[in-house]
Design a protein around this motif. Sequence first.
Motif: not given
Length: 163
Positions: A17-30
């Motif tokens: 869920i944590f990785f999903g939220v991070i992916a949903y929020l676009g943290v890797p892109g940022k």
Amino acid sequence: MDATSLATLWAFVALLIFFGVIAYLGVPGKITAALDGKVAAIESELSEAKRLREEAASLLAAYKQKAADAELEAQSIVAEAKQLADIATAEANKALDELIARRTKAAEAKIAQAEAQAVAEVRSRAADVAVAAAEKLLATRVAGKTGADLVAKGIAEVAAKLN
């Protein structure tokens, strides 16, 4: 399932869920964008450093050229000054030789003048002595009026011939 396995399962689900939220929020892109920004800034700094290094190299080359030109100019000035000093020395020697020649000529003229004056004085003194001797000799040999006339005439002739 025991409690440890269940806790492990829930930890795994929470991690997903944590990785999903991070992916949903676009943290890797940022994070990627931030890293790309840092890479761009570093590349910009590197290109600026390269440009500054090239500019410094060109300034160094220009400085070296100016230093070489200044050295050549200094050598030229020294050579010209040496040449002018040689010319001035030659002129001074020539003027000194001319001065010595003039002074020597003037001294020779003074010596000749003094010599001529000494010769004239010796002649005059010799004439006076000769006249006195002739006067004395004639006075003792010839007496009277004729003797006095002869003495006066002889003195006048001797004085005229010697002077």
